[in-house]
Design a protein around this motif. Sequence first.
Motif: not given
Length: 223
Positions: A206-223
């Motif tokens: 759950v915490i991992a999903l919350l982190i992924l969702n909260r910072f998705w705009s940044y994580w998506s730039t790494l893909l």
Amino acid sequence: MTAPTAVNPSANPSRPASADAVPPGGAPVGAGRVFSLFLFLGALIGLAASAVLTFDKLRILENPSYIPSCNINPVISCGSVMRTEQAEVFGFPNPLIGLAAFGALAAVGAGLLAGAAYRRWFWLGLQAGTLLGVVFVHWLIDQALYEIGALCPYCMVVWATVVLLFWYTTLHNLRTGVIPAGPRMRVVVREAARYHWALPVLWAAVIALLILNRFWSYWSTLL
């Protein structure tokens, strides 16, 4: 040949494995070696993380331009977290709480490993302390995600350690009768002890999903 089973840190070999192992007449309650070792090592991990955080916080106070080693990117940035009001909730750096609390827990774990047993009020005090720790940790998680907008790796180590210590302390207290449980509750406790790993895994997911969702705009730039 049988399949290996997961080790339950809350198990207490010195007492019956059932949840109705109530200590007779208020007798002191000990703990099994696995739980005692878990409590001791978990406290040492939390203590080490708190010590690193305290060191970096002191360096920042001495030199505001100091950059902690765990400043990795805009999201994983200890310095951003340490410079906030939330990092000093009670007027002093939060890691000092960790130094005191984890130091005390390490001492308790060491005592249990040496064969110590404690009265019910002590275990209830430990239960209350870990509960307060879990509440505080989840407030910090909320603040890090939705107010500060940054994560501190060492803080996340403390989060996970506190949650695990609370969970297995609760299981220990239920199994040994420190926390009374009725017949139906005992069945639930037995199943929870059998699948003791499930709740920590669910919490981490759950915490991992919350982190992924909260910072998705940044994580998506790494893909």
